[in-house]
Scaffold this motif. Structure first.
Motif, PDB file in Angstrom:
ATOM      1  N   SER A   1      48.120  28.842  26.491  1.00  0.00           N
ATOM      2  CA  SER A   1      47.033  29.427  27.274  1.00  0.00           C
ATOM      3  C   SER A   1      47.545  29.915  28.632  1.00  0.00           C
ATOM      4  N   LEU A   2      46.850  30.909  29.168  1.00  0.00           N
ATOM      5  CA  LEU A   2      47.184  31.455  30.476  1.00  0.00           C
ATOM      6  C   LEU A   2      46.112  31.028  31.484  1.00  0.00           C
ATOM      7  N   PRO A   3      46.493  30.868  32.731  1.00  0.00           N
ATOM      8  CA  PRO A   3      45.495  30.533  33.752  1.00  0.00           C
ATOM      9  C   PRO A   3      44.447  31.646  33.854  1.00  0.00           C
ATOM     10  N   ASP A   4      43.219  31.263  34.187  1.00  0.00           N
ATOM     11  CA  ASP A   4      42.149  32.245  34.338  1.00  0.00           C
ATOM     12  C   ASP A   4      42.477  33.283  35.402  1.00  0.00           C
ATOM     13  N   THR A   5      43.197  32.854  36.433  1.00  0.00           N
ATOM     14  CA  THR A   5      43.551  33.812  37.494  1.00  0.00           C
ATOM     15  C   THR A   5      44.420  34.932  36.952  1.00  0.00           C
TER      16      THR A   5
ATOM     17  N   GLY B   1      42.343  37.117  34.484  1.00  0.00           N
ATOM     18  CA  GLY B   1      41.400  37.898  35.277  1.00  0.00           C
ATOM     19  C   GLY B   1      42.070  39.077  35.959  1.00  0.00           C
ATOM     20  N   LEU B   2      43.238  38.847  36.533  1.00  0.00           N
ATOM     21  CA  LEU B   2      43.972  39.928  37.190  1.00  0.00           C
ATOM     22  C   LEU B   2      44.403  41.001  36.192  1.00  0.00           C
ATOM     23  N   LEU B   3      44.859  40.567  35.024  1.00  0.00           N
ATOM     24  CA  LEU B   3      45.277  41.533  34.006  1.00  0.00           C
ATOM     25  C   LEU B   3      44.101  42.385  33.538  1.00  0.00           C
ATOM     26  N   THR B   4      42.956  41.741  33.342  1.00  0.00           N
ATOM     27  CA  THR B   4      41.758  42.476  32.926  1.00  0.00           C
ATOM     28  C   THR B   4      41.333  43.465  33.995  1.00  0.00           C
ATOM     29  N   ARG B   5      41.335  43.018  35.253  1.00  0.00           N
ATOM     30  CA  ARG B   5      40.931  43.908  36.347  1.00  0.00           C
ATOM     31  C   ARG B   5      41.906  45.069  36.495  1.00  0.00           C
ATOM     32  N   LEU B   6      43.188  44.792  36.351  1.00  0.00           N
ATOM     33  CA  LEU B   6      44.193  45.848  36.467  1.00  0.00           C
ATOM     34  C   LEU B   6      43.998  46.898  35.383  1.00  0.00           C
ATOM     35  N   GLU B   7      43.737  46.442  34.170  1.00  0.00           N
ATOM     36  CA  GLU B   7      43.477  47.375  33.067  1.00  0.00           C
ATOM     37  C   GLU B   7      42.252  48.235  33.366  1.00  0.00           C
ATOM     38  N   GLU B   8      41.208  47.621  33.865  1.00  0.00           N
ATOM     39  CA  GLU B   8      39.985  48.355  34.190  1.00  0.00           C
ATOM     40  C   GLU B   8      40.227  49.371  35.305  1.00  0.00           C
TER      41      GLU B   8
END
Length: 201
Positions: A118-122, A125-132
Protein backbone atom coordinates in the motif's frame (compact mmCIF):
# COMPACT_ATOMS: atom_id res chain seq x y z
CA UNK A 1 1.70 -17.47 -30.23
CA UNK A 2 -1.95 -17.96 -31.06
CA UNK A 3 -4.31 -15.09 -31.75
CA UNK A 4 -6.91 -14.06 -29.18
CA UNK A 5 -8.22 -10.95 -27.51
CA UNK A 6 -6.51 -10.15 -24.22
CA UNK A 7 -6.85 -7.52 -21.50
CA UNK A 8 -4.24 -5.75 -19.40
CA UNK A 9 -4.12 -2.90 -16.91
CA UNK A 10 -1.65 -0.04 -17.19
CA UNK A 11 0.02 -0.83 -13.89
CA UNK A 12 0.28 -4.61 -14.04
CA UNK A 13 0.69 -5.14 -17.81
CA UNK A 14 1.65 -8.61 -19.02
CA UNK A 15 2.00 -9.88 -15.45
CA UNK A 16 -1.79 -10.08 -15.32
CA UNK A 17 -2.87 -10.45 -18.93
CA UNK A 18 -6.44 -11.67 -19.01
CA UNK A 19 -8.54 -13.45 -21.62
CA UNK A 20 -11.65 -15.57 -22.05
CA UNK A 21 -10.68 -19.20 -21.57
CA UNK A 22 -12.52 -22.23 -22.95
CA UNK A 23 -13.41 -25.55 -21.33
CA UNK A 24 -14.53 -28.67 -23.21
CA UNK A 25 -17.06 -31.29 -22.11
CA UNK A 26 -14.34 -33.42 -20.48
CA UNK A 27 -13.10 -30.43 -18.46
CA UNK A 28 -9.93 -29.94 -20.50
CA UNK A 29 -8.63 -26.75 -22.08
CA UNK A 30 -8.41 -27.05 -25.88
CA UNK A 31 -5.30 -26.16 -27.80
CA UNK A 32 -5.25 -23.40 -30.42
CA UNK A 33 -7.17 -24.02 -33.64
CA UNK A 34 -5.10 -23.94 -36.82
CA UNK A 35 -6.81 -22.57 -39.90
CA UNK A 36 -4.88 -23.64 -43.03
CA UNK A 37 -4.73 -21.29 -45.98
CA UNK A 38 -6.51 -22.28 -49.20
CA UNK A 39 -3.16 -22.54 -50.95
CA UNK A 40 -2.14 -25.31 -48.56
CA UNK A 41 0.52 -23.20 -46.87
CA UNK A 42 0.58 -21.78 -43.39
CA UNK A 43 -2.30 -20.13 -41.63
CA UNK A 44 -3.28 -18.48 -38.37
CA UNK A 45 -3.35 -20.32 -35.05
CA UNK A 46 -6.32 -19.00 -33.07
CA UNK A 47 -7.41 -19.50 -29.47
CA UNK A 48 -10.11 -16.81 -29.38
CA UNK A 49 -13.06 -18.26 -27.46
CA UNK A 50 -15.56 -17.61 -30.26
CA UNK A 51 -13.93 -20.08 -32.70
CA UNK A 52 -14.72 -23.10 -30.49
CA UNK A 53 -18.17 -23.74 -31.96
CA UNK A 54 -17.70 -27.32 -33.20
CA UNK A 55 -18.69 -26.41 -36.75
CA UNK A 56 -15.67 -28.20 -38.21
CA UNK A 57 -14.22 -31.61 -37.46
CA UNK A 58 -10.95 -30.13 -36.20
CA UNK A 59 -12.66 -27.47 -34.05
CA UNK A 60 -13.98 -28.65 -30.64
CA UNK A 61 -17.09 -27.12 -29.08
CA UNK A 62 -16.83 -25.13 -25.86
CA UNK A 63 -19.18 -26.07 -23.02
CA UNK A 64 -18.10 -23.25 -20.71
CA UNK A 65 -16.17 -20.01 -20.67
CA UNK A 66 -14.13 -18.59 -17.82
CA UNK A 67 -11.72 -15.75 -17.30
CA UNK A 68 -8.05 -16.72 -17.25
CA UNK A 69 -4.97 -14.71 -16.34
CA UNK A 70 -1.31 -15.07 -17.23
CA UNK A 71 -0.54 -15.31 -13.50
CA UNK A 72 -2.35 -18.67 -13.39
CA UNK A 73 -5.59 -17.44 -11.83
CA UNK A 74 -8.83 -18.77 -13.33
CA UNK A 75 -12.33 -17.47 -12.81
CA UNK A 76 -15.70 -19.13 -12.32
CA UNK A 77 -16.97 -21.40 -15.10
CA UNK A 78 -19.93 -20.02 -17.04
CA UNK A 79 -21.79 -22.71 -18.98
CA UNK A 80 -22.95 -22.18 -22.56
CA UNK A 81 -26.50 -23.29 -23.40
CA UNK A 82 -26.16 -24.79 -26.85
CA UNK A 83 -29.87 -25.55 -27.06
CA UNK A 84 -30.46 -21.83 -26.80
CA UNK A 85 -27.51 -20.90 -29.01
CA UNK A 86 -28.67 -23.20 -31.81
CA UNK A 87 -27.32 -22.04 -35.17
CA UNK A 88 -26.31 -18.58 -33.97
CA UNK A 89 -22.70 -17.48 -34.30
CA UNK A 90 -20.94 -18.15 -31.00
CA UNK A 91 -19.28 -14.72 -31.15
CA UNK A 92 -22.74 -13.16 -30.89
CA UNK A 93 -24.59 -15.70 -28.76
CA UNK A 94 -21.78 -15.98 -26.21
CA UNK A 95 -20.92 -12.29 -26.03
CA UNK A 96 -22.75 -11.69 -22.75
CA UNK A 97 -21.00 -14.68 -21.17
CA UNK A 98 -17.65 -13.35 -22.36
CA UNK A 99 -18.51 -9.97 -20.83
CA UNK A 100 -19.11 -11.69 -17.48
CA UNK A 101 -15.64 -13.24 -17.79
CA UNK A 102 -14.18 -9.77 -18.29
CA UNK A 103 -15.96 -8.61 -15.14
CA UNK A 104 -14.51 -11.59 -13.26
CA UNK A 105 -11.02 -10.66 -14.43
CA UNK A 106 -11.59 -7.03 -13.45
CA UNK A 107 -12.40 -8.21 -9.94
CA UNK A 108 -9.23 -10.29 -9.96
CA UNK A 109 -7.09 -7.23 -10.82
CA UNK A 110 -8.77 -5.31 -8.01
CA UNK A 111 -7.67 -8.07 -5.62
CA UNK A 112 -4.15 -7.93 -7.09
CA UNK A 113 -4.06 -4.19 -6.44
CA UNK A 114 -5.24 -4.72 -2.86
CA UNK A 115 -2.56 -7.35 -2.27
CA UNK A 116 0.24 -5.08 -3.53
CA UNK A 117 2.15 -2.96 -1.04
CA UNK A 118 0.00 0.00 0.00
CA UNK A 119 0.99 3.62 -0.58
CA UNK A 120 0.46 6.47 1.88
CA UNK A 121 -2.65 8.55 1.23
CA UNK A 122 -0.46 11.62 0.80
CA UNK A 123 1.33 9.99 -2.14
CA UNK A 124 -1.79 8.65 -3.86
CA UNK A 125 -3.48 12.02 -3.32
CA UNK A 126 -0.59 13.92 -4.88
CA UNK A 127 -0.45 11.54 -7.84
CA UNK A 128 -4.19 11.90 -8.42
CA UNK A 129 -4.02 15.69 -8.19
CA UNK A 130 -1.03 15.83 -10.52
CA UNK A 131 -2.86 13.73 -13.10
CA UNK A 132 -5.90 16.00 -12.85
CA UNK A 133 -3.77 19.15 -13.21
CA UNK A 134 -2.00 17.82 -16.31
CA UNK A 135 -5.34 16.86 -17.85
CA UNK A 136 -6.63 20.37 -17.09
CA UNK A 137 -3.48 21.90 -18.60
CA UNK A 138 -3.93 19.83 -21.76
CA UNK A 139 -7.20 21.64 -22.51
CA UNK A 140 -5.47 25.03 -22.71
CA UNK A 141 -1.97 24.01 -23.82
CA UNK A 142 -1.38 20.46 -25.08
CA UNK A 143 2.35 21.10 -25.53
CA UNK A 144 2.69 22.29 -21.94
CA UNK A 145 0.90 19.14 -20.83
CA UNK A 146 3.34 17.03 -22.84
CA UNK A 147 6.25 18.85 -21.20
CA UNK A 148 4.71 18.28 -17.78
CA UNK A 149 4.30 14.57 -18.55
CA UNK A 150 7.92 14.46 -19.68
CA UNK A 151 9.05 16.14 -16.44
CA UNK A 152 7.02 13.58 -14.51
CA UNK A 153 8.74 10.79 -16.46
CA UNK A 154 12.19 12.24 -15.71
CA UNK A 155 11.28 12.64 -12.03
CA UNK A 156 10.10 9.03 -11.79
CA UNK A 157 13.38 7.75 -13.22
CA UNK A 158 15.39 9.96 -10.85
CA UNK A 159 13.51 9.22 -7.62
CA UNK A 160 13.22 5.50 -8.37
CA UNK A 161 16.99 4.92 -8.70
CA UNK A 162 18.07 4.53 -5.07
CA UNK A 163 14.87 2.84 -3.86
CA UNK A 164 15.38 0.21 -6.56
CA UNK A 165 18.93 -0.42 -5.35
CA UNK A 166 17.87 -0.53 -1.70
CA UNK A 167 14.97 -2.86 -2.49
CA UNK A 168 17.32 -5.13 -4.43
CA UNK A 169 19.40 -5.54 -1.27
CA UNK A 170 16.46 -5.93 1.10
CA UNK A 171 14.04 -8.16 -0.83
CA UNK A 172 14.12 -11.24 -3.03
CA UNK A 173 12.66 -11.12 -6.52
CA UNK A 174 9.72 -13.15 -5.23
CA UNK A 175 9.06 -10.64 -2.44
CA UNK A 176 9.38 -7.70 -4.84
CA UNK A 177 6.94 -9.32 -7.26
CA UNK A 178 4.35 -9.82 -4.53
CA UNK A 179 4.73 -6.24 -3.30
CA UNK A 180 4.46 -4.76 -6.79
CA UNK A 181 1.63 -6.98 -8.01
CA UNK A 182 3.79 -8.34 -10.82
CA UNK A 183 5.24 -11.69 -11.80
CA UNK A 184 8.91 -12.22 -11.04
CA UNK A 185 10.04 -11.40 -14.57
CA UNK A 186 8.05 -8.18 -14.55
CA UNK A 187 9.36 -7.19 -11.12
CA UNK A 188 12.96 -7.93 -12.13
CA UNK A 189 12.66 -5.80 -15.28
CA UNK A 190 10.95 -2.93 -13.45
CA UNK A 191 13.59 -2.85 -10.73
CA UNK A 192 16.34 -3.03 -13.34
CA UNK A 193 14.81 -0.16 -15.33
CA UNK A 194 14.66 2.14 -12.31
CA UNK A 195 18.00 0.95 -10.92
CA UNK A 196 19.64 1.10 -14.38
CA UNK A 197 21.16 -2.34 -14.35
CA UNK A 198 20.69 -5.24 -16.72
CA UNK A 199 17.66 -7.41 -15.89
CA UNK A 200 19.61 -10.43 -17.10
CA UNK A 201 22.33 -10.32 -14.45
Amino acid sequence: MSERETWTTEEFGASHEGAVGVLLADGTVPGPVFFPMNSGGGGPSVSQWSVYDGHFAYVPRAVALRAVCSCGWTGTEHRLDWDEIGEQELAEAGASTADVCLQDWDEHTVEVEKSAISLPDTVTGLLTRLEEEIEKLAKSSPLAAVRAARRLEVTAVRVGYWPAHDARQDATTEQAAAALGLNEDGARKLMARFGRWSPYF
